[in-house]
Scaffold this motif. Structure first.
Motif, PDB file in Angstrom:
ATOM      1  N   ALA A 192     -63.168  25.749  -6.408  1.00 54.43           N
ATOM      2  CA  ALA A 192     -62.919  27.070  -6.712  1.00 54.43           C
ATOM      3  C   ALA A 192     -63.260  27.430  -8.131  1.00 54.43           C
ATOM      4  O   ALA A 192     -63.770  28.592  -8.504  1.00 54.43           O
ATOM      5  N   LEU A 193     -62.752  26.524  -9.059  1.00 51.04           N
ATOM      6  CA  LEU A 193     -62.903  26.929 -10.501  1.00 51.04           C
ATOM      7  C   LEU A 193     -64.035  26.331 -11.032  1.00 51.04           C
ATOM      8  O   LEU A 193     -64.202  26.261 -12.497  1.00 51.04           O
ATOM      9  N   GLU A 194     -64.755  25.313 -10.393  1.00 49.80           N
ATOM     10  CA  GLU A 194     -65.811  24.713 -11.054  1.00 49.80           C
ATOM     11  C   GLU A 194     -67.002  25.629 -11.359  1.00 49.80           C
ATOM     12  O   GLU A 194     -67.286  26.807 -10.875  1.00 49.80           O
ATOM     13  N   SER A 195     -67.697  25.313 -12.466  1.00 50.43           N
ATOM     14  CA  SER A 195     -68.979  26.186 -12.834  1.00 50.43           C
ATOM     15  C   SER A 195     -70.316  25.729 -12.139  1.00 50.43           C
ATOM     16  O   SER A 195     -70.419  24.475 -11.794  1.00 50.43           O
ATOM     17  N   ARG A 196     -70.712  26.903 -11.461  1.00 47.89           N
ATOM     18  CA  ARG A 196     -71.996  26.582 -10.722  1.00 47.89           C
ATOM     19  C   ARG A 196     -73.130  27.439 -11.453  1.00 47.89           C
ATOM     20  O   ARG A 196     -72.591  28.693 -11.802  1.00 47.89           O
ATOM     21  N   PRO A 197     -74.127  27.005 -11.524  1.00 43.43           N
ATOM     22  CA  PRO A 197     -75.512  27.911 -12.142  1.00 43.43           C
ATOM     23  C   PRO A 197     -75.470  29.054 -11.242  1.00 43.43           C
ATOM     24  O   PRO A 197     -75.594  29.322  -9.896  1.00 43.43           O
ATOM     25  N   ALA A 198     -75.704  30.339 -12.125  1.00 49.06           N
ATOM     26  CA  ALA A 198     -75.834  31.566 -11.254  1.00 49.06           C
ATOM     27  C   ALA A 198     -77.600  31.751 -11.016  1.00 49.06           C
ATOM     28  O   ALA A 198     -78.013  32.131  -9.925  1.00 49.06           O
ATOM     29  N   ARG A 199     -78.600  30.970 -11.878  1.00 47.81           N
ATOM     30  CA  ARG A 199     -80.016  30.816 -11.386  1.00 47.81           C
ATOM     31  C   ARG A 199     -80.289  29.304 -11.825  1.00 47.81           C
ATOM     32  O   ARG A 199     -80.048  29.023 -12.684  1.00 47.81           O
ATOM     33  N   LEU A 200     -81.020  28.789 -11.096  1.00 51.18           N
ATOM     34  CA  LEU A 200     -81.770  27.488 -11.045  1.00 51.18           C
ATOM     35  C   LEU A 200     -82.904  27.519 -10.334  1.00 51.18           C
ATOM     36  O   LEU A 200     -82.842  27.571  -8.972  1.00 51.18           O
ATOM     37  N   PRO A 247     -56.590  30.563  10.338  1.00 50.83           N
ATOM     38  CA  PRO A 247     -55.833  29.410  10.819  1.00 50.83           C
ATOM     39  C   PRO A 247     -57.075  28.404  10.742  1.00 50.83           C
ATOM     40  O   PRO A 247     -58.172  28.175  11.097  1.00 50.83           O
ATOM     41  N   GLY A 248     -56.655  27.204  10.333  1.00 47.01           N
ATOM     42  CA  GLY A 248     -57.243  25.965  10.091  1.00 47.01           C
ATOM     43  C   GLY A 248     -57.913  25.802   8.739  1.00 47.01           C
ATOM     44  O   GLY A 248     -58.561  24.552   8.401  1.00 47.01           O
ATOM     45  N   TYR A 249     -58.254  26.703   7.735  1.00 45.00           N
ATOM     46  CA  TYR A 249     -58.979  26.797   6.734  1.00 45.00           C
ATOM     47  C   TYR A 249     -58.026  26.725   5.585  1.00 45.00           C
ATOM     48  O   TYR A 249     -56.918  26.895   5.408  1.00 45.00           O
ATOM     49  N   PHE A 250     -58.787  25.985   4.421  1.00 41.61           N
ATOM     50  CA  PHE A 250     -57.980  25.740   3.257  1.00 41.61           C
ATOM     51  C   PHE A 250     -59.051  25.699   1.886  1.00 41.61           C
ATOM     52  O   PHE A 250     -60.491  26.060   2.363  1.00 41.61           O
ATOM     53  N   VAL A 251     -58.726  26.168   0.795  1.00 35.95           N
ATOM     54  CA  VAL A 251     -59.310  26.391  -0.275  1.00 35.95           C
ATOM     55  C   VAL A 251     -59.295  25.011  -1.197  1.00 35.95           C
ATOM     56  O   VAL A 251     -58.165  24.726  -1.601  1.00 35.95           O
ATOM     57  N   LEU A 280     -64.111  35.405  -7.308  1.00 46.94           N
ATOM     58  CA  LEU A 280     -64.156  35.577  -5.715  1.00 46.94           C
ATOM     59  C   LEU A 280     -65.037  34.719  -4.974  1.00 46.94           C
ATOM     60  O   LEU A 280     -64.918  33.933  -4.024  1.00 46.94           O
ATOM     61  N   LEU A 281     -66.221  34.709  -5.585  1.00 47.09           N
ATOM     62  CA  LEU A 281     -67.578  33.954  -4.924  1.00 47.09           C
ATOM     63  C   LEU A 281     -67.068  32.377  -4.947  1.00 47.09           C
ATOM     64  O   LEU A 281     -67.510  31.758  -4.207  1.00 47.09           O
ATOM     65  N   GLY A 282     -66.418  32.013  -6.164  1.00 45.39           N
ATOM     66  CA  GLY A 282     -66.188  30.581  -6.227  1.00 45.39           C
ATOM     67  C   GLY A 282     -65.180  30.365  -5.024  1.00 45.39           C
ATOM     68  O   GLY A 282     -65.227  29.197  -4.601  1.00 45.39           O
ATOM     69  N   ILE A 283     -64.278  31.229  -5.004  1.00 44.38           N
ATOM     70  CA  ILE A 283     -63.269  30.680  -4.005  1.00 44.38           C
ATOM     71  C   ILE A 283     -63.838  30.766  -2.592  1.00 44.38           C
ATOM     72  O   ILE A 283     -63.584  29.803  -1.747  1.00 44.38           O
ATOM     73  N   ALA A 284     -64.844  31.864  -2.289  1.00 46.00           N
ATOM     74  CA  ALA A 284     -65.555  31.720  -0.992  1.00 46.00           C
ATOM     75  C   ALA A 284     -66.105  30.307  -0.743  1.00 46.00           C
ATOM     76  O   ALA A 284     -66.251  29.891   0.314  1.00 46.00           O
ATOM     77  N   ALA A 311     -56.845  39.898  -4.899  1.00 42.16           N
ATOM     78  CA  ALA A 311     -56.057  38.676  -5.302  1.00 42.16           C
ATOM     79  C   ALA A 311     -56.802  37.221  -4.808  1.00 42.16           C
ATOM     80  O   ALA A 311     -56.185  36.260  -5.368  1.00 42.16           O
ATOM     81  N   GLY A 312     -58.037  37.263  -3.940  1.00 39.16           N
ATOM     82  CA  GLY A 312     -58.385  35.914  -3.861  1.00 39.16           C
ATOM     83  C   GLY A 312     -58.143  35.365  -2.402  1.00 39.16           C
ATOM     84  O   GLY A 312     -58.410  34.474  -2.017  1.00 39.16           O
ATOM     85  N   ASP A 313     -57.311  36.273  -1.649  1.00 36.23           N
ATOM     86  CA  ASP A 313     -56.862  35.876  -0.319  1.00 36.23           C
ATOM     87  C   ASP A 313     -58.135  35.998   0.617  1.00 36.23           C
ATOM     88  O   ASP A 313     -58.607  36.846   0.794  1.00 36.23           O
ATOM     89  N   VAL A 314     -58.139  34.829   1.335  1.00 38.62           N
ATOM     90  CA  VAL A 314     -59.191  34.779   2.428  1.00 38.62           C
ATOM     91  C   VAL A 314     -58.886  35.390   3.479  1.00 38.62           C
ATOM     92  O   VAL A 314     -58.093  34.867   4.281  1.00 38.62           O
ATOM     93  N   LEU A 315     -59.635  36.438   4.155  1.00 34.33           N
ATOM     94  CA  LEU A 315     -58.931  37.067   5.161  1.00 34.33           C
ATOM     95  C   LEU A 315     -59.882  36.937   6.586  1.00 34.33           C
ATOM     96  O   LEU A 315     -59.292  36.680   7.782  1.00 34.33           O
TER      97      LEU A 315
END
Length: 235
Positions: A37-45, A28-32, A68-72, A203-207
């Motif tokens: 969620a689809l943006e590219s972010r560095p694995a190492r920097l 409740p209250g959260y949103f993605v 899934l990490l991007g969704i989180a 599926a990427g559902d946040v529980l």
């Protein structure tokens, strides 16, 4: 200084689908934020030279775990709830809150302390670090800093069974995200650390989201105390 986890009433329930026609199951209250969620972010920097440093580590085993990490990282608390907390605690959150997914409820510029460790939080501190390295002290109220340091760690792990807060999750994907931010302003050295856990299914559902609102901020005296003194009302 310790910022305890604050209990608050849920004022709104919002979801933002990752794909047209598909709604996510969220606490409740959260949103993605589907864009983040689809943006590219560095694995190492690593910026390990000079006075303004950072280390970013994002660990995942495959493309599914990266997704899934991007969704989180793009999972946000309710905007209304965060603003309500700011009003309740009489904190300053800045003009950049307009139409932005809120991951903080206190602080402006370098003084900002995260409420939730998200993609927005990472981007904010990364941009601050880039500005400092370019000797652009926007966000420091025209007061040059002696150093800043950003440390960000995020990982995605699959569990056949995962237990948290008295609940059992089967076939769960768990993201653990930690962010540390510190700087030396010449009088004080504030260091904040925030941690969150996000439990999802394939599926990427946040529980479940745990850890938001429990950031810790410690403040010590700078070794440069008295040099470039600036008065600051500590929170």
């Amino acid at each position: 200084m310790t910022r305890p986890l604050l209990a608050f009433a849920v004022l709104a329930f919002a979801t933002q689908p990752l794909a047209p026609g598909r709604a996510l199951a969220l606490p409740p209250g959260y949103f993605v934020d589907s864009t983040q969620a689809l943006e590219s972010r560095p694995a190492r920097l690593d910026y390990d030279d000079g006075d303004f440093t950072l280390a970013i580590r994002r660990d995942y085993a495959n493309m599914t775990e990266e997704r899934l990490l991007g969704i989180a990282e793009a999972t946000y608390p309710s905007r209304e709830d965060v603003i309500w907390l700011s009003v309740l605690n009489r904190t300053e959150i800045g003009a950049d809150t307009t139409q932005a997914p809120l991951w903080w409820y206190d602080g402006v510029g370098v003084h900002r302390v995260p409420y939730a460790v998200t993609a927005g939080a990472l981007k904010y501190y990364l941009q601050l670090t880039d500005r400092m390295r370019a000797h652009n002290f926007w966000g420091t109220f025209a007061h040059p800093l002696f150093w800043t340091d950003l440390n960000y760690k995020a990982s995605l792990t699959h569990y056949d069974e995962y237990y948290a807060n008295g609940e059992q999750f089967r076939d769960a994907y768990v993201a653990e995200i930690t962010l540390g931010w510190g700087y030396d302003e010449g009088t004080f050295v504030p260091i904040s650390r925030a941690h969150r856990v996000v439990v999802m299914n394939f599926a990427g559902d946040v529980l479940m989201v745990d850890g938001d609102g429990a950031a810790q901020e410690t403040v010590r005296f700078s070794v440069h105390r008295g040099i470039g003194y600036a008065k600051r009302l500590m929170r």
